[in-house]
Motif scaffolding. Structure first.
Motif, PDB file in Angstrom:
ATOM      1  N   GLN A 139       0.852  -1.235  -0.004  1.00  0.00           N
ATOM      2  CA  GLN A 139       0.100  -0.387  -0.233  1.00  0.00           C
ATOM      3  C   GLN A 139       0.691   0.935   0.420  1.00  0.00           C
ATOM      4  OE1 GLN A 139      -3.869  -0.633  -0.063  1.00  0.00           O
ATOM      5  NE2 GLN A 139      -3.353   2.231  -0.591  1.00  0.00           N
ATOM      6  N   PHE A 140       2.022   1.038   1.020  1.00  0.00           N
ATOM      7  CA  PHE A 140       2.722   2.444   0.714  1.00  0.00           C
ATOM      8  C   PHE A 140       3.270   2.761  -1.030  1.00  0.00           C
ATOM      9  CE2 PHE A 140       7.331   4.165   1.252  1.00  0.00           C
ATOM     10  CZ  PHE A 140       7.192   4.862   1.885  1.00  0.00           C
ATOM     11  N   LEU A 141       3.406   1.806  -1.381  1.00  0.00           N
ATOM     12  CA  LEU A 141       4.908   2.035  -2.715  1.00  0.00           C
ATOM     13  C   LEU A 141       3.311   2.729  -3.565  1.00  0.00           C
ATOM     14  CD1 LEU A 141       6.500  -1.484  -3.138  1.00  0.00           C
ATOM     15  CD2 LEU A 141       7.676   0.590  -2.750  1.00  0.00           C
ATOM     16  N   ALA A 142       1.862   1.790  -3.940  1.00  0.00           N
ATOM     17  CA  ALA A 142       1.429   2.832  -4.428  1.00  0.00           C
ATOM     18  C   ALA A 142       0.353   3.450  -4.694  1.00  0.00           C
ATOM     19  CB  ALA A 142      -0.513   0.650  -4.453  1.00  0.00           C
ATOM     20  N   ASP A 143       0.902   4.034  -2.559  1.00  0.00           N
ATOM     21  CA  ASP A 143       0.193   5.296  -2.765  1.00  0.00           C
ATOM     22  C   ASP A 143       1.763   6.145  -2.972  1.00  0.00           C
ATOM     23  OD1 ASP A 143      -1.731   4.561  -1.944  1.00  0.00           O
ATOM     24  OD2 ASP A 143      -1.379   4.327   0.658  1.00  0.00           O
ATOM     25  N   ASN A 144       2.999   5.790  -3.213  1.00  0.00           N
ATOM     26  CA  ASN A 144       3.714   7.000  -3.231  1.00  0.00           C
ATOM     27  C   ASN A 144       4.265   7.065  -4.152  1.00  0.00           C
ATOM     28  OD1 ASN A 144       4.515   8.447  -0.199  1.00  0.00           O
ATOM     29  ND2 ASN A 144       3.998   5.829   0.441  1.00  0.00           N
ATOM     30  N   ILE A 145       4.510   5.868  -5.231  1.00  0.00           N
ATOM     31  CA  ILE A 145       5.151   5.662  -6.664  1.00  0.00           C
ATOM     32  C   ILE A 145       4.513   6.348  -7.328  1.00  0.00           C
ATOM     33  CG2 ILE A 145       5.770   4.568  -8.625  1.00  0.00           C
ATOM     34  CD1 ILE A 145       6.172   1.684  -6.779  1.00  0.00           C
ATOM     35  N   LYS A 146       5.272   7.308  -8.015  1.00  0.00           N
ATOM     36  CA  LYS A 146       5.234   8.125  -9.221  1.00  0.00           C
ATOM     37  C   LYS A 146       5.713   7.969 -10.790  1.00  0.00           C
ATOM     38  CE  LYS A 146       5.273  12.448  -6.205  1.00  0.00           C
ATOM     39  NZ  LYS A 146       5.471  13.499  -6.151  1.00  0.00           N
ATOM     40  N   PHE A 147       5.188   7.398 -11.712  1.00  0.00           N
ATOM     41  CA  PHE A 147       5.258   6.758 -12.647  1.00  0.00           C
ATOM     42  C   PHE A 147       5.969   7.858 -13.722  1.00  0.00           C
ATOM     43  CE2 PHE A 147       5.771   4.084 -16.485  1.00  0.00           C
ATOM     44  CZ  PHE A 147       5.570   3.172 -15.646  1.00  0.00           C
ATOM     45  N   GLU A 173      19.364   1.659   4.672  1.00  0.00           N
ATOM     46  CA  GLU A 173      20.699   2.566   3.247  1.00  0.00           C
ATOM     47  C   GLU A 173      21.386   1.808   2.494  1.00  0.00           C
ATOM     48  OE1 GLU A 173      24.160   3.331   6.413  1.00  0.00           O
ATOM     49  OE2 GLU A 173      24.265   0.931   6.610  1.00  0.00           O
ATOM     50  N   GLN A 174      22.271   1.839   1.938  1.00  0.00           N
ATOM     51  CA  GLN A 174      23.200   1.281   0.992  1.00  0.00           C
ATOM     52  C   GLN A 174      21.740   0.496  -0.093  1.00  0.00           C
ATOM     53  OE1 GLN A 174      25.745  -1.442   2.151  1.00  0.00           O
ATOM     54  NE2 GLN A 174      26.429  -0.354   3.972  1.00  0.00           N
ATOM     55  N   VAL A 175      21.356   1.349  -0.912  1.00  0.00           N
ATOM     56  CA  VAL A 175      19.978   1.394  -1.665  1.00  0.00           C
ATOM     57  C   VAL A 175      20.609   0.890  -3.521  1.00  0.00           C
ATOM     58  CG1 VAL A 175      17.854   2.049  -2.748  1.00  0.00           C
ATOM     59  CG2 VAL A 175      18.325   1.874  -0.591  1.00  0.00           C
ATOM     60  N   LYS A 176      20.542  -0.526  -3.669  1.00  0.00           N
ATOM     61  CA  LYS A 176      21.537  -0.245  -4.694  1.00  0.00           C
ATOM     62  C   LYS A 176      20.202  -0.911  -5.742  1.00  0.00           C
ATOM     63  CE  LYS A 176      24.507  -4.953  -4.018  1.00  0.00           C
ATOM     64  NZ  LYS A 176      25.824  -4.971  -3.868  1.00  0.00           N
ATOM     65  N   ILE A 177      19.943  -0.997  -7.650  1.00  0.00           N
ATOM     66  CA  ILE A 177      18.937  -2.012  -8.792  1.00  0.00           C
ATOM     67  C   ILE A 177      20.048  -3.181  -8.578  1.00  0.00           C
ATOM     68  CG2 ILE A 177      18.021  -1.679 -10.000  1.00  0.00           C
ATOM     69  CD1 ILE A 177      17.074  -0.332  -8.486  1.00  0.00           C
ATOM     70  N   LEU A 178      19.081  -3.969  -7.775  1.00  0.00           N
ATOM     71  CA  LEU A 178      20.155  -5.843  -9.313  1.00  0.00           C
ATOM     72  C   LEU A 178      19.489  -5.979 -10.508  1.00  0.00           C
ATOM     73  CD1 LEU A 178      19.215  -7.751  -5.582  1.00  0.00           C
ATOM     74  CD2 LEU A 178      21.010  -6.589  -6.288  1.00  0.00           C
ATOM     75  N   ARG A 179      18.350  -5.446 -10.712  1.00  0.00           N
ATOM     76  CA  ARG A 179      18.202  -5.469 -12.367  1.00  0.00           C
ATOM     77  C   ARG A 179      16.446  -3.669 -12.111  1.00  0.00           C
ATOM     78  NH1 ARG A 179      15.475 -11.431 -13.703  1.00  0.00           N
ATOM     79  NH2 ARG A 179      13.070  -9.893 -12.681  1.00  0.00           N
ATOM     80  N   GLY A 180      17.257  -3.931 -13.171  1.00  0.00           N
ATOM     81  CA  GLY A 180      16.294  -2.711 -13.575  1.00  0.00           C
ATOM     82  C   GLY A 180      15.619  -2.337 -15.058  1.00  0.00           C
ATOM     83  N   GLU A 188      13.635   5.918  -9.658  1.00  0.00           N
ATOM     84  CA  GLU A 188      12.414   6.445  -9.110  1.00  0.00           C
ATOM     85  C   GLU A 188      12.183   5.327  -7.475  1.00  0.00           C
ATOM     86  OE1 GLU A 188       8.587   7.545  -7.186  1.00  0.00           O
ATOM     87  OE2 GLU A 188      10.188   8.659  -8.199  1.00  0.00           O
ATOM     88  N   ALA A 189      12.459   3.949  -8.434  1.00  0.00           N
ATOM     89  CA  ALA A 189      11.976   2.806  -7.271  1.00  0.00           C
ATOM     90  C   ALA A 189      13.452   3.134  -6.408  1.00  0.00           C
ATOM     91  CB  ALA A 189      12.741   1.630  -7.881  1.00  0.00           C
ATOM     92  N   ARG A 190      14.984   4.019  -6.635  1.00  0.00           N
ATOM     93  CA  ARG A 190      14.982   3.766  -5.235  1.00  0.00           C
ATOM     94  C   ARG A 190      14.865   4.916  -4.310  1.00  0.00           C
ATOM     95  NH1 ARG A 190      19.811   3.567  -9.299  1.00  0.00           N
ATOM     96  NH2 ARG A 190      19.284   5.062 -10.050  1.00  0.00           N
ATOM     97  N   ARG A 191      14.385   6.450  -4.608  1.00  0.00           N
ATOM     98  CA  ARG A 191      14.110   7.668  -4.259  1.00  0.00           C
ATOM     99  C   ARG A 191      12.440   6.631  -3.101  1.00  0.00           C
ATOM    100  NH1 ARG A 191       9.551   9.833  -3.701  1.00  0.00           N
ATOM    101  NH2 ARG A 191       8.131   9.230  -5.643  1.00  0.00           N
ATOM    102  N   VAL A 192      11.914   5.966  -4.078  1.00  0.00           N
ATOM    103  CA  VAL A 192      10.957   5.201  -2.720  1.00  0.00           C
ATOM    104  C   VAL A 192      11.236   4.199  -1.653  1.00  0.00           C
ATOM    105  CG1 VAL A 192       8.825   4.297  -2.728  1.00  0.00           C
ATOM    106  CG2 VAL A 192       9.246   5.687  -4.750  1.00  0.00           C
ATOM    107  N   VAL A 193      12.002   3.671  -1.487  1.00  0.00           N
ATOM    108  CA  VAL A 193      12.898   2.551  -0.783  1.00  0.00           C
ATOM    109  C   VAL A 193      13.668   3.706   0.491  1.00  0.00           C
ATOM    110  CG1 VAL A 193      14.533   1.155  -0.551  1.00  0.00           C
ATOM    111  CG2 VAL A 193      12.668   0.800  -2.583  1.00  0.00           C
ATOM    112  N   SER A 195      12.304   6.442   1.197  1.00  0.00           N
ATOM    113  CA  SER A 195      11.443   7.675   1.539  1.00  0.00           C
ATOM    114  C   SER A 195      10.137   6.673   2.884  1.00  0.00           C
ATOM    115  CB  SER A 195      10.751   7.947   1.248  1.00  0.00           C
ATOM    116  OG  SER A 195       9.748   7.372   0.203  1.00  0.00           O
ATOM    117  N   MET A 196      11.178   5.649   2.632  1.00  0.00           N
ATOM    118  CA  MET A 196      10.049   4.235   3.923  1.00  0.00           C
ATOM    119  C   MET A 196      10.260   4.786   4.783  1.00  0.00           C
ATOM    120  SD  MET A 196      10.098   0.832   2.528  1.00  0.00           S
ATOM    121  CE  MET A 196       9.216   0.441   0.823  1.00  0.00           C
ATOM    122  N   PRO A 197       9.352   4.380   5.970  1.00  0.00           N
ATOM    123  CA  PRO A 197       9.689   4.386   6.880  1.00  0.00           C
ATOM    124  C   PRO A 197      10.368   3.658   8.295  1.00  0.00           C
ATOM    125  CG  PRO A 197       7.342   3.667   6.982  1.00  0.00           C
ATOM    126  CD  PRO A 197       8.129   3.678   5.653  1.00  0.00           C
TER     127      PRO A 197
END
Length: 222
Positions: A139-147, A173-180, A188-193, A195-197
């Motif tokens: 639900q958090f991802l659906a509310d905060n992701i901006k396509f 911390e240390q957020v990185k993309i394994l497959r994009g 956008e995926a890195r930004r949303v992660v 901003s998570m609580p």
């Protein structure tokens, strides 16, 4: 009465002979003048030769000796240097008062080295989780992701696999993309992660530890 000339007194007959006599006298005088000049020159030359012959050789040698140039050596007078005067050298004395610069004491306190980070446990006894469970995270991802609009125009969509580390306090911390999918969607995926609580940290032996988490995020056009 007619005057009668005396033939004895008539001198016109003698005019022609007198003219010739005059020419003769003038020519003879001219010739005598030229002959007289030549004799004078000859006599003068002969006199010079006689004078030269009459001068004895001794006189000639004396005259030659007189013509010699006598060179005398010029002796320079000795110059005695003047007595050296002693110069008194006076040291410059600075009359100004010395400037005192007071430097405040500097407290050098040793900087404590940061505590070494706790190791990351790959297989903890209890995995870290989003507060409220997987449904709350969706639900958090659906509310905060901006396509991204560029991805929408280009028709880019898909699933992004992302990895991050959950610390002992639950921060991420240390957020990185394994497959994009694309640059815009991955950003956008890195930004949303980020901003998570805070998550619930993982546990090992009953204590919170640092652990890695991997989640997929779907970007689907509707």
């Amino acid at each position: 009465m007619e005057s009668k000339k005396n033939p004895e007194v008539d001198n016109e007959r003698l005019r022609l002979p007198l003219i010739f006599l005059g020419f003769f006298i003038v020519g003879s005088l001219v010739t005598l003048s030229f002959s007289f000049k030549q004799e004078v020159e000859i006599v003068s030359n002969e006199n010079e030769q006689r004078e030269r012959t009459d001068i004895p050789e001794e006189l000639e040698v004396i005259e030659e000796e007189k013509e010699d140039i006598v060179v005398q050596e010029i002796v320079e007078p000795e110059v005695t240097p003047p007595p050296s005067e002693e110069i008194e050298v006076k040291q410059n004395v600075d009359k100004d008062e010395p400037i005192k610069v007071e430097t405040p004491p500097i407290d050098i306190t040793p900087v404590e080295a940061p505590a070494p980070e706790a190791p990351i446990v790959d297989y903890p006894d209890k995995e870290a989780g989003y507060p409220g469970g997987a449904a709350a995270m969706k639900q958090f991802l659906a509310d905060n992701i901006k396509f991204p609009e560029i991805a929408m125009e280009l028709g880019d969509q898909g699933r992004v696999f992302i990895e991050f580390v959950v610390n002992k306090d639950g921060s991420i911390e240390q957020v990185k993309i394994l497959r994009g999918v694309s640059r815009e969607i991955d950003t956008e995926a890195r930004r949303v992660v980020r901003s998570m609580p805070k998550w619930e940290p993982a546990e090992a032996n009953g204590e919170p530890v640092r652990a890695r988490c991997r989640i997929p995020i779907n970007f689907i056009l509707q």
